[in-house]
Design a protein around this motif. Structure first.
Motif, mmCIF file in Angstrom:
data_model
loop_
_atom_site.group_PDB
_atom_site.id
_atom_site.type_symbol
_atom_site.label_atom_id
_atom_site.label_comp_id
_atom_site.label_asym_id
_atom_site.label_seq_id
_atom_site.Cartn_x
_atom_site.Cartn_y
_atom_site.Cartn_z
ATOM 1 N N GLU A 128 52.748 -93.613 45.227
ATOM 2 C CA GLU A 128 54.050 -94.251 45.402
ATOM 3 C C GLU A 128 55.173 -93.377 44.843
ATOM 4 N N THR A 129 54.888 -92.668 43.777
ATOM 5 C CA THR A 129 55.886 -91.784 43.172
ATOM 6 C C THR A 129 56.246 -90.654 44.128
ATOM 7 N N VAL A 130 55.250 -90.111 44.798
ATOM 8 C CA VAL A 130 55.498 -89.041 45.771
ATOM 9 C C VAL A 130 56.411 -89.542 46.879
ATOM 10 N N GLY A 131 56.118 -90.720 47.401
ATOM 11 C CA GLY A 131 56.955 -91.295 48.449
ATOM 12 C C GLY A 131 58.389 -91.509 47.982
ATOM 13 N N MET A 132 58.552 -91.999 46.768
ATOM 14 C CA MET A 132 59.887 -92.224 46.227
ATOM 15 C C MET A 132 60.650 -90.910 46.084
ATOM 16 N N LEU A 133 59.984 -89.871 45.551
ATOM 17 C CA LEU A 133 60.644 -88.574 45.394
ATOM 18 C C LEU A 133 61.066 -88.003 46.746
ATOM 19 N N ARG A 134 60.214 -88.151 47.742
ATOM 20 C CA ARG A 134 60.556 -87.659 49.089
ATOM 21 C C ARG A 134 61.743 -88.421 49.670
ATOM 22 N N ARG A 135 61.759 -89.725 49.487
ATOM 23 C CA ARG A 135 62.888 -90.528 50.003
ATOM 24 C C ARG A 135 64.192 -90.147 49.312
#
Length: 109
Positions: free
Chosen positions: A24-31
């Motif tokens: 989830e952290t990866v997705g947030m950083l990408r967004r």
């Protein structure tokens, strides 16, 4: 055990034994990056430890062990927090390479 490096040597031998990937952290950083935000990592850890642990912690593995760097615009290792945030304290950053990765230490890497 922490200061002499023995703990870090155990952790880096098998990171997934000690960390649970946070996809989830990866997705947030990408967004955040897609939304035009600048994203940075500031850690007190050394480059060697950070580079071995963060990929597995983010669930990033494969042939490129530094693929996690694409998640950040800037990475600062050995940041000396909270001292880093003092007036003029970021002035002595040592550029690790030409892609905005820094080290606050004056030691040779």
């Amino acid at each position: 055990i922490h200061r002499d490096g023995s703990l870090k040597s155990v952790l880096t031998k098998d990171p997934l034994r000690f960390v649970r990937p946070e996809l989830e952290t990866v997705g947030m950083l990408r967004r955040l990056k897609e939304g035009g935000k600048k994203v940075f990592l500031l850690t007190n850890s050394e480059w060697e430890y950070t580079s071995r642990m963060i990929g597995p912690a983010f669930g990033i593995s494969g042939s490129d062990p530094k693929a996690w760097l694409n998640l950040f615009d800037h990475v600062v290792v050995e940041g000396r927090k909270p001292h880093f945030f003092g007036k003029g304290q970021g002035d002595d950053l040592l550029l690790l390479d030409s892609t905005n990765y820094y080290c606050c230490s004056r030691r040779k890497l």
